[in-house]
Design an enzyme around this catalytic site. Structure first.
Site, PDB file in Angstrom:
ATOM      1  N   SER A 129       0.801  -1.207   0.000  1.00 21.92           N
ATOM      2  CA  SER A 129       0.000   0.000   0.000  1.00 21.92           C
ATOM      3  C   SER A 129       0.843   1.271   0.000  1.00 21.92           C
ATOM      4  O   SER A 129       1.484   1.598  -0.988  1.00 21.92           O
ATOM      5  CB  SER A 129      -0.946  -0.061   1.199  1.00 21.92           C
ATOM      6  OG  SER A 129      -2.004   0.833   1.044  1.00 21.92           O
ATOM      7  N   ASP A 133      10.069   5.148 -10.431  1.00 17.24           N
ATOM      8  CA  ASP A 133       9.704   5.807 -11.690  1.00 17.24           C
ATOM      9  C   ASP A 133      10.566   7.035 -11.965  1.00 17.24           C
ATOM     10  O   ASP A 133      10.907   7.322 -13.114  1.00 17.24           O
ATOM     11  CB  ASP A 133       8.227   6.215 -11.662  1.00 17.24           C
ATOM     12  CG  ASP A 133       7.294   5.044 -11.931  1.00 17.24           C
ATOM     13  OD1 ASP A 133       7.791   3.915 -12.090  1.00 17.24           O
ATOM     14  OD2 ASP A 133       6.065   5.255 -11.989  1.00 17.24           O
ATOM     15  N   LYS A 169      -0.916  -4.202  -3.229  1.00  9.53           N
ATOM     16  CA  LYS A 169      -2.198  -3.657  -2.793  1.00  9.53           C
ATOM     17  C   LYS A 169      -2.300  -2.215  -3.280  1.00  9.53           C
ATOM     18  O   LYS A 169      -1.720  -1.308  -2.705  1.00  9.53           O
ATOM     19  CB  LYS A 169      -2.297  -3.749  -1.279  1.00  9.53           C
ATOM     20  CG  LYS A 169      -3.685  -3.535  -0.723  1.00  9.53           C
ATOM     21  CD  LYS A 169      -3.900  -2.102  -0.398  1.00  9.53           C
ATOM     22  CE  LYS A 169      -5.290  -1.873   0.140  1.00  9.53           C
ATOM     23  NZ  LYS A 169      -5.518  -0.435   0.406  1.00  9.53           N
TER      24      LYS A 169
END
Length: 438
Positions: A304, A315, A329
């Protein structure tokens, strides 16, 4: 760090949960959102008549008397339980636990749990709790609670049974990696979770561990970075950010932590159906980490909010991710108060990394895979392990400087990386990056 935009336009409390904790994790509770103005489908009258008839038959024919309140609350729980594993109806006790845990203080065992094949599955134990001290691991299946089978038991019911007063005993029967069941005896405790810990691994290399994302975690990480810099006396040469076995927590905290390491760009965005659920969070120009080379540790217990941080840093190529695949999740839960003592925890959106990746059911794949391993030290020097400087009559060093025989080696002080293979590999990578850059 400059203040990040709060979610006031949404008028909701958004938290990211990997499952249900032993005394649920932190979430910020705000007022419920107004119902969106839209054309509603007509009520399913036939189904409503059936519902009323079933309720009437139970009241009149069930072997024991059942009140309307019990039937309606059970109906609500059943309605929510068939949506997804993370949505839940929070009665007075559950709602109170959720509010208390915002401060990071709650009672229980310190286990974040989910469901798998009808059994209670450990997502991760929380640091410095009875569960972690007893050796409970991510992926363990809890098949019995005090000799009562968990098969078919709802997750909230299982959590209720594992709750209790601090100091009371509980017995869990565990299955690990498909092996034989074994029993773990634990003593419940008042859990006070410190979400951020930091220390120097050795000169110039720091370590920050986040065990879960609480309301103040972003601020605590900022303080930890400042403390490490002061302790080192100069800018760090490398930093390890440890998110292993971190089950998540508050969305805003994940955004704030990520912002400490980025100067610009998108951190995370969400997509959902309710009004204003499509949110975007971007980094502030300030960089509390001073661009220090970074390795981020993740594993199957990283879920999460942890995955938001790891995914954003990956990224933006801000750090190297090391470890094993994360939990996967990628949904957002919104806590919708229904009254002063009841609430609905409902999955309302999916979140995406800056490059548009959905982590749901896939997780974050590390840049370098390093699995857990046990480290063992070599014993002290013996007659079969000596150096040139140990030999009698050896030649001196023409460059000057004292000899370095085996006998003069000082006993090394225990360090976290000495017994943690993944951490030691992260530190070695940082040293390698530092050497090649210089």
């Amino acid at each position: 760090m400059p203040h990040l935009p709060r979610l006031t336009s949404l008028a909701l409390a958004i938290a990211l949960f990997s499952g249900v904790s032993m005394m649920s994790h932190a979430a910020e509770i705000i007022a419920p959102a107004a119902a969106p103005a839209s054309d509603k489908a007509p009520l399913p009258l036939d189904e409503l008549r059936t519902f009323v008839e079933v309720m009437d038959r139970i009241k009149s024919s069930y072997v024991e008397p059942v009140t309307d309140k019990e039937l309606l609350e059970n109906a609500i729980k059943g309605m929510i339980s068939n949506l997804d594993p993370h949505s839940a109806y929070l009665g007075p006790e559950d709602f109170a636990d959720l509010q208390e845990s915002t401060s990071g203080e709650f009672g229980g065992l310190g286990i974040e749990v989910g469901m798998e094949d009808g059994f209670v599955k450990v997502v991760s134990p929380i640091d410095d709790t009875p569960a972690s001290k007893a050796g409970i691991q991510p992926g363990d299946l809890i098949i019995k609670i005090d000799d009562q089978p968990t098969k078919g038991m709802s997750m909230l019911d299982a959590v209720d049974k594992m709750r209790g007063k601090a100091g009371s005993k509980i017995k869990l029967t565990i299955v690990r990696d498909g092996g034989k069941p074994f029993v773990v005896n634990l003593t419940r405790a008042a859990i006070k979770v410190k979400s951020v810990k930091s220390q120097m691994l050795e000169a110039n290399y720091g370590y920050i561990r986040i065990s879960q994302f609480q309301v103040n975690t972003g601020e605590e990480v900022g303080k930890a970075l400042n403390t490490l810099r002061k302790e080192n006396g100069k800018k760090l040469s490398g930093l390890v950010l440890d998110l292993r076995n971190n089950p998540g927590g508050v969305l805003q905290a994940a955004v704030e932590v990520t912002d400490h390491f980025l100067k610009k760009g998108l951190i995370v965005y969400t997509k959902g159906r309710i009004a204003n659920s499509e949110l975007r969070f971007s980094a502030d120009p300030a960089d509390a980490s001073e661009g220090v080379p970074l390795v981020v540790l993740i594993n199957g217990g990283s879920a999460s909010a942890s995955e938001i941080v790891a995914g954003a840093l990956q990224d933006h190529k801000r750090g190297v991710l090391m470890g094993t695949d994360s939990f996967g999740k990628g949904s957002v839960q919104t806590v919708l108060p229904l009254s002063s003592d009841r609430a609905l925890k409902l999955t309302t959106a999916l979140y995406f990394t800056p490059n548009g990746r959905s982590i749901q059911a896939q997780g974050i794949v590390p840049d370098i895979e390093v699995t857990r391993a046990k480290l063992t030290r070599e014993g002290p020097a013996s007659s079969l392990n000596y150096k040139e400087a140990d030999l009698q009559g050896h030649l001196g060093n023409g460059n000057g400087g004292a000899d370095r025989p085996t006998s003069s080696a000082k006993a090394a002080q225990a360090r976290p990386q000495d017994d943690d293979y993944q951490l030691s590999q992260a530190l070695n990578l940082l040293k390698g990056l530092n050497i090649t850059r210089n």
